[in-house]
Design an enzyme around this catalytic site. Structure first.
Site, PDB file in Angstrom:
ATOM      1  N   ARG A  82       0.812  -1.234   0.000  1.00  0.00           N
ATOM      2  CA  ARG A  82       0.000   0.000   0.000  1.00  0.00           C
ATOM      3  C   ARG A  82       0.837   1.272   0.000  1.00  0.00           C
ATOM      4  O   ARG A  82       0.373   2.343   0.384  1.00  0.00           O
ATOM      5  CB  ARG A  82      -0.956   0.038   1.193  1.00  0.00           C
ATOM      6  N   LYS A 104       3.786  11.798 -10.811  1.00  0.00           N
ATOM      7  CA  LYS A 104       2.862  11.018 -11.647  1.00  0.00           C
ATOM      8  C   LYS A 104       3.531   9.684 -11.979  1.00  0.00           C
ATOM      9  O   LYS A 104       4.662   9.649 -12.473  1.00  0.00           O
ATOM     10  CB  LYS A 104       2.556  11.756 -12.950  1.00  0.00           C
ATOM     11  N   GLU A 146      11.159  19.486 -24.034  1.00  0.00           N
ATOM     12  CA  GLU A 146      10.487  19.794 -22.763  1.00  0.00           C
ATOM     13  C   GLU A 146      11.175  20.971 -22.059  1.00  0.00           C
ATOM     14  O   GLU A 146      10.534  21.727 -21.335  1.00  0.00           O
ATOM     15  CB  GLU A 146      10.473  18.566 -21.839  1.00  0.00           C
ATOM     16  N   LYS A 188       8.881  23.115 -12.634  1.00  0.00           N
ATOM     17  CA  LYS A 188       7.927  22.026 -12.432  1.00  0.00           C
ATOM     18  C   LYS A 188       7.639  21.845 -10.942  1.00  0.00           C
ATOM     19  O   LYS A 188       6.486  21.658 -10.547  1.00  0.00           O
ATOM     20  CB  LYS A 188       8.441  20.721 -13.054  1.00  0.00           C
ATOM     21  N   GLU A 198      -3.330  18.396 -10.456  1.00  0.00           N
ATOM     22  CA  GLU A 198      -3.696  18.940 -11.760  1.00  0.00           C
ATOM     23  C   GLU A 198      -5.148  19.354 -11.868  1.00  0.00           C
ATOM     24  O   GLU A 198      -5.864  18.977 -12.784  1.00  0.00           O
ATOM     25  CB  GLU A 198      -3.352  17.924 -12.877  1.00  0.00           C
ATOM     26  N   ARG A 202      -1.356  23.173 -12.886  1.00  0.00           N
ATOM     27  CA  ARG A 202      -0.473  22.110 -13.379  1.00  0.00           C
ATOM     28  C   ARG A 202      -0.754  21.798 -14.849  1.00  0.00           C
ATOM     29  O   ARG A 202       0.103  21.309 -15.555  1.00  0.00           O
ATOM     30  CB  ARG A 202      -0.595  20.853 -12.502  1.00  0.00           C
ATOM     31  N   ASN A 206       1.052  21.029 -19.745  1.00  0.00           N
ATOM     32  CA  ASN A 206       0.621  20.310 -20.947  1.00  0.00           C
ATOM     33  C   ASN A 206       0.779  21.149 -22.208  1.00  0.00           C
ATOM     34  O   ASN A 206       0.299  20.751 -23.280  1.00  0.00           O
ATOM     35  CB  ASN A 206      -0.848  19.878 -20.818  1.00  0.00           C
ATOM     36  N   HIS A 209       1.098  19.607 -25.603  1.00  0.00           N
ATOM     37  CA  HIS A 209       0.832  18.176 -25.439  1.00  0.00           C
ATOM     38  C   HIS A 209      -0.502  17.724 -26.025  1.00  0.00           C
ATOM     39  O   HIS A 209      -0.658  16.552 -26.336  1.00  0.00           O
ATOM     40  CB  HIS A 209       0.920  17.788 -23.963  1.00  0.00           C
ATOM     41  N   HIS A 213       0.231  14.747 -28.243  1.00  0.00           N
ATOM     42  CA  HIS A 213      -0.295  13.409 -27.944  1.00  0.00           C
ATOM     43  C   HIS A 213      -1.088  12.854 -29.122  1.00  0.00           C
ATOM     44  O   HIS A 213      -1.033  11.662 -29.416  1.00  0.00           O
ATOM     45  CB  HIS A 213      -1.201  13.453 -26.707  1.00  0.00           C
ATOM     46  N   HIS A 226       8.405  11.304 -27.978  1.00  0.00           N
ATOM     47  CA  HIS A 226       7.474  12.192 -27.291  1.00  0.00           C
ATOM     48  C   HIS A 226       7.906  13.664 -27.441  1.00  0.00           C
ATOM     49  O   HIS A 226       7.101  14.527 -27.782  1.00  0.00           O
ATOM     50  CB  HIS A 226       7.389  11.782 -25.816  1.00  0.00           C
TER      51      HIS A 226
HETATM   52  N1  LIG Z   1       5.577  11.007 -14.863  1.00  0.00           N
HETATM   53  C1  LIG Z   1       5.613  12.096 -15.592  1.00  0.00           C
HETATM   54  O1  LIG Z   1       5.294  13.194 -15.124  1.00  0.00           O
HETATM   55  C2  LIG Z   1       6.058  12.011 -17.014  1.00  0.00           C
HETATM   56  C3  LIG Z   1       6.360  13.181 -17.718  1.00  0.00           C
HETATM   57  C4  LIG Z   1       6.831  13.067 -19.013  1.00  0.00           C
HETATM   58  C5  LIG Z   1       6.985  11.819 -19.594  1.00  0.00           C
HETATM   59  N2  LIG Z   1       6.672  10.698 -18.885  1.00  0.00           N
HETATM   60  C6  LIG Z   1       6.851   9.368 -19.476  1.00  0.00           C
HETATM   61  O2  LIG Z   1       8.237   9.176 -19.711  1.00  0.00           O
HETATM   62  C7  LIG Z   1       8.392   8.251 -20.782  1.00  0.00           C
HETATM   63  C8  LIG Z   1       9.470   8.760 -21.714  1.00  0.00           C
HETATM   64  O3  LIG Z   1      10.663   8.903 -20.982  1.00  0.00           O
HETATM   65  P1  LIG Z   1      12.096   8.945 -21.695  1.00  0.00           P
HETATM   66  O4  LIG Z   1      12.059   9.908 -22.804  1.00  0.00           O
HETATM   67  O5  LIG Z   1      13.094   9.108 -20.627  1.00  0.00           O
HETATM   68  O6  LIG Z   1      12.165   7.523 -22.417  1.00  0.00           O
HETATM   69  P2  LIG Z   1      12.682   6.085 -21.962  1.00  0.00           P
HETATM   70  O7  LIG Z   1      12.534   5.876 -20.516  1.00  0.00           O
HETATM   71  O8  LIG Z   1      12.023   5.119 -22.865  1.00  0.00           O
HETATM   72  O9  LIG Z   1      14.248   6.166 -22.309  1.00  0.00           O
HETATM   73  C9  LIG Z   1      14.640   6.358 -23.659  1.00  0.00           C
HETATM   74  C10 LIG Z   1      15.703   5.368 -24.087  1.00  0.00           C
HETATM   75  O10 LIG Z   1      16.963   5.794 -23.579  1.00  0.00           O
HETATM   76  C11 LIG Z   1      17.634   4.715 -22.933  1.00  0.00           C
HETATM   77  N3  LIG Z   1      18.464   5.329 -21.895  1.00  0.00           N
HETATM   78  C12 LIG Z   1      18.041   5.908 -20.743  1.00  0.00           C
HETATM   79  N4  LIG Z   1      19.068   6.459 -20.108  1.00  0.00           N
HETATM   80  C13 LIG Z   1      20.171   6.224 -20.848  1.00  0.00           C
HETATM   81  C14 LIG Z   1      21.533   6.580 -20.712  1.00  0.00           C
HETATM   82  N5  LIG Z   1      21.973   7.336 -19.712  1.00  0.00           N
HETATM   83  N6  LIG Z   1      22.404   6.150 -21.653  1.00  0.00           N
HETATM   84  C15 LIG Z   1      21.960   5.429 -22.721  1.00  0.00           C
HETATM   85  N7  LIG Z   1      20.681   5.083 -22.914  1.00  0.00           N
HETATM   86  C16 LIG Z   1      19.789   5.483 -21.984  1.00  0.00           C
HETATM   87  C17 LIG Z   1      16.541   3.829 -22.452  1.00  0.00           C
HETATM   88  O11 LIG Z   1      17.000   2.504 -22.292  1.00  0.00           O
HETATM   89  C18 LIG Z   1      15.516   3.949 -23.582  1.00  0.00           C
HETATM   90  O12 LIG Z   1      15.828   3.064 -24.623  1.00  0.00           O
HETATM   91  C19 LIG Z   1       7.042   8.105 -21.427  1.00  0.00           C
HETATM   92  O13 LIG Z   1       6.508   6.845 -21.064  1.00  0.00           O
HETATM   93  C20 LIG Z   1       6.215   9.214 -20.804  1.00  0.00           C
HETATM   94  O14 LIG Z   1       4.848   8.885 -20.696  1.00  0.00           O
HETATM   95  C21 LIG Z   1       6.226  10.786 -17.615  1.00  0.00           C
HETATM   96 ZN   LIG Z   2       5.850  15.698 -22.090  1.00  0.00          ZN
END
Ligand SMILES: NC(=O)c1ccc[n+]([C@@H]2O[C@H](COP(=O)([O-])OP(=O)(O)OC[C@H]3O[C@@H](n4cnc5c(N)ncnc54)[C@H](O)[C@@H]3O)[C@@H](O)[C@H]2O)c1
Ligand SMILES: [Zn+2]
Length: 317
Positions: A82, A104, A146, A188, A198, A202, A206, A209, A213, A226
């Site tokens: 939990r 999130k 971003e 942020k 949000e 917040r 977006n 976005h 999206h 993204h």
């Molecule tokens: N929680 C939130 O507020 C929030 C905000 C924005 C995005 N997101 C989510 O984040 C995700 C995208 O995140 P991302 O862009 O980091 O993508 P990701 O986590 O898929 O990473 C991108 C790629 O880079 C590789 N990688 C990561 N660090 C590395 C490093 N130091 N060296 C070499 N390779 C590395 C990973 O293995 C992967 O293949 C989406 O699922 C999105 O929905 C969440």
């Molecule tokens: Zn984003």
């Protein structure tokens, strides 16, 4: 400790060395890299690894990786026993400036991205820019989209700084990178502190976005990052703002110049079709035919405007 195969390759040994030196019992869970792994079965893998290790409430999930690892690790932590603490060690620029902050967590289902999840704030976020040394340039650029979003929300000084630092940021200059992360993470954190769940401000995060999206969804989340979609979404948001009379052409041109200099796509007409526009509002931000659209103006000025879906489609074409 949760990580993925892409991070494990360059950083796995170092993570294991640190864990061994610290003398704590650490269980490693390495999930497949990529968005496709952001699903319930991967959460199940993390849950079971933790339960097999007989964790208790004093245990902690440490997510080392990009947004995928952070969102999954955070959700597992929110639900294990939990709720146990989570700490984020982002290794992508996008993670450092965005996803690791704000609490999130969640995963994707066939109904869409991030529709199941929980708010669960991390105990700490540790951004070590050395890890970005192994990050592919395309991923860095996606994170910079971003950063541009954050700067535009933050204000004139932040945008000017980015305009000055474009080259350095692409090269991975340490000072410029830290400065950009500090600006985006600070913005942020301030916004999330004011509106964690949000219900108001917040939503500003977006910016770009709604259309971003839609483009991602229409492409099945393939062949576009993204951040690239957010770049296109921000350009489109400025077009809409100009047509509503809320922003000048100069702002739109300035934004495009900055995005282009960072190697991000701005050619929105290649992406806006009846098909992609049909995806607008198909995510959770939709409210009965109306969506809360973040309408930008000059840096530091953006508003959340409820608009009819049909009006959005008309204004962005
Ligand atoms: N929680 C939130 O507020 C929030 C905000 C924005 C995005 N997101 C989510 O984040 C995700 C995208 O995140 P991302 O862009 O980091 O993508 P990701 O986590 O898929 O990473 C991108 C790629 O880079 C590789 N990688 C990561 N660090 C590395 C490093 N130091 N060296 C070499 N390779 C590395 C990973 O293995 C992967 O293949 C989406 O699922 C999105 O929905 C969440
Ligand atoms: Zn984003």
């Amino acid at each position: 400790m949760v990580t993925d195969t892409g991070v494990e390759r360059p950083w796995g040994q170092q993570m294991r060395d640190i864990a061994a030196r610290d003398g704590r019992r650490v269980v490693f869970v390495t999930i497949p890299a990529g968005e496709a792994a952001k699903q319930l079965s991967t959460v199940d893998t993390i849950w079971n690894a933790a339960l097999d290790a007989e964790i208790d409430r004093s245990s902690m999930v440490i997510a080392v990786g990009g947004g995928v690892v952070g969102d999954l690790g955070g959700f597992a932590a929110a639900t294990l026993l939990r709720g146990i603490p989570v700490a984020n060690i982002p290794t992508t620029l996008l993670g450092m400036v965005d996803s690791a902050i704000g609490g999130k967590t969640g995963f994707d289902t066939r109904h869409g991205k991030n529709l199941i999840g929980a708010f669960h704030q991390p105990r700490f976020v540790l951004s070590d820019i050395d890890t970005l040394g192994t990050l592919p340039l395309a991923e860095r650029r996606a994170g910079l989209a971003e950063v541009v979003k954050s700067a535009w929300l933050d204000g004139e000084a932040a945008v000017q700084q980015l305009e000055r630092d474009t080259g350095k940021l692409l090269e991975g200059d340490a000072d410029a990178t830290v400065e950009a992360i500090r600006m985006a993470a600070g913005l942020k954190a301030r916004i999330v502190t004011a509106d964690e769940h949000e219900s108001g401000t917040r939503m500003l995060l977006n910016l770009g976005h709604t259309v971003g999206h839609a483009i991602e969804a229409s492409m099945g989340y393939q062949d576009i990052r993204h951040g690239e979609a957010v770049s296109l979404g921000m350009v489109t948001a400025h077009r809409l703002a100009a047509r509503l009379g809320r922003a000048g052409d100069r702002d739109a041109e300035r934004l495009q110049k900055l995005l282009r200099a960072l190697g991000l796509p701005v050619n929105v007409d290649d992406y806006l079709s009846d098909r992609s526009l049909a995806f607008i509002g198909s995510d959770k931000k939709r409210r009965s035919g109306r969506i809360n659209f973040v309408v930008p103006g000059e840096p530091g000025k953006a508003d959340i405007v409820p608009l009819d879906l049909s009006e959005v489609v008309r204004l962005v074409r």
